[in-house]
Scaffold this motif. Structure first.
Motif, PDB file in Angstrom:
ATOM      1  N   ARG A 172       0.839  -1.213   0.000  1.00 34.15           N
ATOM      2  CA  ARG A 172       0.000   0.000   0.000  1.00 34.15           C
ATOM      3  C   ARG A 172       0.871   1.260   0.000  1.00 34.15           C
ATOM      4  NH1 ARG A 172      -4.994  -0.107   4.118  1.00 34.15           N
ATOM      5  NH2 ARG A 172      -5.212   1.966   3.181  1.00 34.15           N
ATOM      6  N   SER A 175       2.289   1.606  -3.389  1.00 30.31           N
ATOM      7  CA  SER A 175       1.236   1.965  -4.329  1.00 30.31           C
ATOM      8  C   SER A 175       0.996   3.473  -4.340  1.00 30.31           C
ATOM      9  CB  SER A 175      -0.052   1.215  -3.967  1.00 30.31           C
ATOM     10  OG  SER A 175      -0.999   1.320  -4.998  1.00 30.31           O
ATOM     11  N   THR A 179       1.641   6.029  -7.673  1.00 33.01           N
ATOM     12  CA  THR A 179       0.486   6.677  -8.302  1.00 33.01           C
ATOM     13  C   THR A 179       0.906   8.073  -8.749  1.00 33.01           C
ATOM     14  OG1 THR A 179      -1.077   5.392  -6.974  1.00 33.01           O
ATOM     15  CG2 THR A 179      -1.895   7.431  -7.962  1.00 33.01           C
ATOM     16  N   TYR A 191      -1.562   4.403 -11.929  1.00 38.32           N
ATOM     17  CA  TYR A 191      -1.929   3.966 -10.587  1.00 38.32           C
ATOM     18  C   TYR A 191      -0.857   3.023 -10.059  1.00 38.32           C
ATOM     19  CZ  TYR A 191      -6.635   5.909 -11.093  1.00 38.32           C
ATOM     20  OH  TYR A 191      -7.697   6.756 -11.249  1.00 38.32           O
ATOM     21  N   PHE A 193      -1.371   0.297  -8.270  1.00 39.00           N
ATOM     22  CA  PHE A 193      -1.764  -1.118  -8.216  1.00 39.00           C
ATOM     23  C   PHE A 193      -3.025  -1.363  -9.032  1.00 39.00           C
ATOM     24  CE2 PHE A 193      -3.918  -4.675  -5.922  1.00 39.00           C
ATOM     25  CZ  PHE A 193      -2.958  -5.659  -6.126  1.00 39.00           C
ATOM     26  N   GLU A 195      -6.259  -3.534  -9.326  1.00 44.76           N
ATOM     27  CA  GLU A 195      -7.129  -4.382  -8.506  1.00 44.76           C
ATOM     28  C   GLU A 195      -8.086  -5.178  -9.385  1.00 44.76           C
ATOM     29  OE1 GLU A 195      -7.760  -6.377  -5.852  1.00 44.76           O
ATOM     30  OE2 GLU A 195      -7.326  -4.594  -4.633  1.00 44.76           O
ATOM     31  N   GLN A 237      -7.680   0.586  -0.036  1.00 44.11           N
ATOM     32  CA  GLN A 237      -6.698   1.023  -1.030  1.00 44.11           C
ATOM     33  C   GLN A 237      -7.378   1.742  -2.195  1.00 44.11           C
ATOM     34  OE1 GLN A 237      -4.134  -2.134  -2.299  1.00 44.11           O
ATOM     35  NE2 GLN A 237      -2.704  -0.792  -3.330  1.00 44.11           N
ATOM     36  N   TYR A 238      -8.533   1.236  -2.573  1.00 41.00           N
ATOM     37  CA  TYR A 238      -9.257   1.813  -3.719  1.00 41.00           C
ATOM     38  C   TYR A 238      -9.964   3.117  -3.353  1.00 41.00           C
ATOM     39  CZ  TYR A 238     -12.184   1.784  -7.947  1.00 41.00           C
ATOM     40  OH  TYR A 238     -12.803   2.106  -9.141  1.00 41.00           O
ATOM     41  N   SER A 243      -5.113   4.700  -4.770  1.00 41.80           N
ATOM     42  CA  SER A 243      -3.865   4.328  -5.437  1.00 41.80           C
ATOM     43  C   SER A 243      -3.996   3.027  -6.231  1.00 41.80           C
ATOM     44  CB  SER A 243      -2.743   4.172  -4.401  1.00 41.80           C
ATOM     45  OG  SER A 243      -3.027   3.100  -3.518  1.00 41.80           O
ATOM     46  N   SER A 244      -5.223   2.523  -6.339  1.00 45.23           N
ATOM     47  CA  SER A 244      -5.452   1.318  -7.134  1.00 45.23           C
ATOM     48  C   SER A 244      -6.553   1.578  -8.147  1.00 45.23           C
ATOM     49  CB  SER A 244      -5.822   0.132  -6.239  1.00 45.23           C
ATOM     50  OG  SER A 244      -7.060   0.348  -5.582  1.00 45.23           O
ATOM     51  N   VAL A 264      -0.936   0.853 -14.672  1.00 45.83           N
ATOM     52  CA  VAL A 264      -0.654   0.512 -13.275  1.00 45.83           C
ATOM     53  C   VAL A 264       0.785   0.022 -13.194  1.00 45.83           C
ATOM     54  CG1 VAL A 264      -3.058  -0.071 -12.744  1.00 45.83           C
ATOM     55  CG2 VAL A 264      -1.490  -1.869 -13.490  1.00 45.83           C
TER      56      VAL A 264
END
Length: 424
Positions: A172, A175, A179, A191, A193, A195, A237-238, A243-244, A264
């Protein structure tokens, strides 16, 4: 009278031939035709299997193989044909679907055919166990893939990162650093990561905190507090870190594509991504690593497909010859030597050096502790309801606990209805 005349003619022909010095009568039996059913992921895979089947026929002149490709609604087609007694003699069976098939008495147990020189212990036990039921082996895994972390080496260097994350908290943090809004206009160019909000990619998070996918009775059980702790990682995270990204957020069709396009910097994918990335994005510099630990637990998923024998086949001995060749050391070496799939035999993996391959080492290492992708005898009810509700929670359309409870309840109502219908 017709049959008597016919046999009499044959007998006279044979006796006459015995008096000819340069003629002999062949006693070779007519070749048996075995039907092999499966799907193909690419033309290259289909070509490789065709070559493998040609090798088999050359070494088994009494057996011919008719390969039938079923890429559309594969499992529905197989189920329909099993009911109609028209299914292939040998066919692919995904581990996800195996529990149902093994419970329905439609597969031939393979134990009686397996001899010591076949070396069944050479198979990775994690893979073989997916096709065991009531102390019998019903399938032999042809190949597999685990999940690994794929990361963009140039993006890491630009962010000052030198090694992959080893824990989910580190992932995280990475990530966030990865970003990037290059034009500072509020639109994210990269981004950290990618997902993928599907149960097949979230199950290991559930397991990391002691959660379950299904209970001992085969009903969905992913709405527990332990399960929610794992799933909350993706939500935070989203929604909080921002950052995802999902594939649909960046206009791509898969995790591999959004990673390859640079949308990503990290993504969790399987071995199938390697040939796709190297062929489609030749300038991409990437590496892989084992999945970061969650709650101090090492976890990943393993996906595998087996060759199984139709219990109704009239050619069981020949069907076993085909299965044993395709999953034997020689056949498996030919099948997996190009690298688009990982061999399920430990000796073949060692021979091909995949445990030393820089981009496949992490995938091979994961098989020792991976979670098999199985969710009971009614996978569609569980998977579809989870996927529909979890993406809704990811988008903030409903709280995670509510979404998962709804998914679990609806899945179990459907499972109960199917169970009652099949037992009636």
């Amino acid at each position: 009278m017709l049959w008597a005349a016919l046999f009499g003619s044959i007998a006279l022909f044979v006796i006459g031939c015995q008096n000819l010095p340069f003629m002999s009568v062949s006693s070779a039996p007519t070749a048996v035709t075995i039907k092999l059913g499966g799907w193909t992921a690419s033309p290259a895979e289909q070509k490789l299997l065709k070559e493998l089947l040609q090798d088999f026929e050359a070494n088994h002149p009494n057996i011919k193989v008719r390969h039938e490709v079923i890429n559309d609604q594969y499992m529905d087609v197989i189920k329909t044909r099993l009911v109609g007694e028209a299914a292939p003699d040998v066919f692919y069976l995904d581990a996800l679907e195996a529990p149902f098939f093994m419970s329905q008495n439609v597969l031939e147990p393979l134990d009686a055919y397996i001899t010591p020189d076949f070396e069944v212990a050479d198979f990775e036990e994690t893979l073989l166990s997916s096709f065991k039921y009531s102390k019998h082996i019903y399938g032999l895994p042809k190949d597999y893939s685990t999940l690994a972390l794929f990361y963009n080496k140039k993006a890491f260097a630009a962010a000052g990162l030198t090694i992959p994350p080893s824990t989910w908290n580190e992932l995280r943090a990475y990530s966030k650093k990865l970003t990037v809004d290059r034009n500072r206009d509020g639109r994210i160019d990269q981004y950290g990561f990618g997902e993928i909000p599907e149960l097949a990619r979230q199950a290991y998070k559930i397991k990391a905190f002691g959660g379950q996918l299904v209970n001992q009775n085969g009903y969905a059980a992913f709405a527990s507090d332990a399960s929610l702790r794992g799933l909350q990682l993706a939500i935070d995270q989203y929604q909080k870190d921002r950052s995802s990204s999902q594939k649909s957020d960046v206009g791509t069709n898969s995790g591999s594509e959004m990673f390859g396009q640079g949308k990503v910097a990290m993504v969790i994918e399987g071995n199938w991504a390697i040939p796709y990335l190297t062929e489609t994005f030749a300038n991409l510099e990437f590496a892989t690593a084992e999945l970061p630990t969650i709650n101090d637990n090492k976890n990943t998923m393993v996906f595998t497909v087996a060759y199984v024998m139709n219990k109704q086949t009239q050619h069981k001995a020949e069907a076993w010859e085909l299965i044993s060749y395709l999953t034997g050391k020689q056949g498996m070496t030919k099948w997996t030597k190009t690298g688009f799939a990982l061999p399920s035999r430990k000796s073949v993996a060692q021979k091909l050096g995949y445990d030393q391959d820089p981009v496949r080492t992490a995938l091979v290492a994961g098989v020792n502790y991976a979670i098999p992708w199985q969710v009971g005898e009614y996978p569609a009810a569980i998977v579809n309801n989870f996927d529909n509700q979890f993406v809704s929670a990811l988008l903030g359309q409903q709280p995670l606990q509510q979404a998962m409870q709804r998914a679990q309840d609806e899945a179990n109502e459907l499972i109960k209805a199917i169970s009652q219908r099949t037992s009636a």
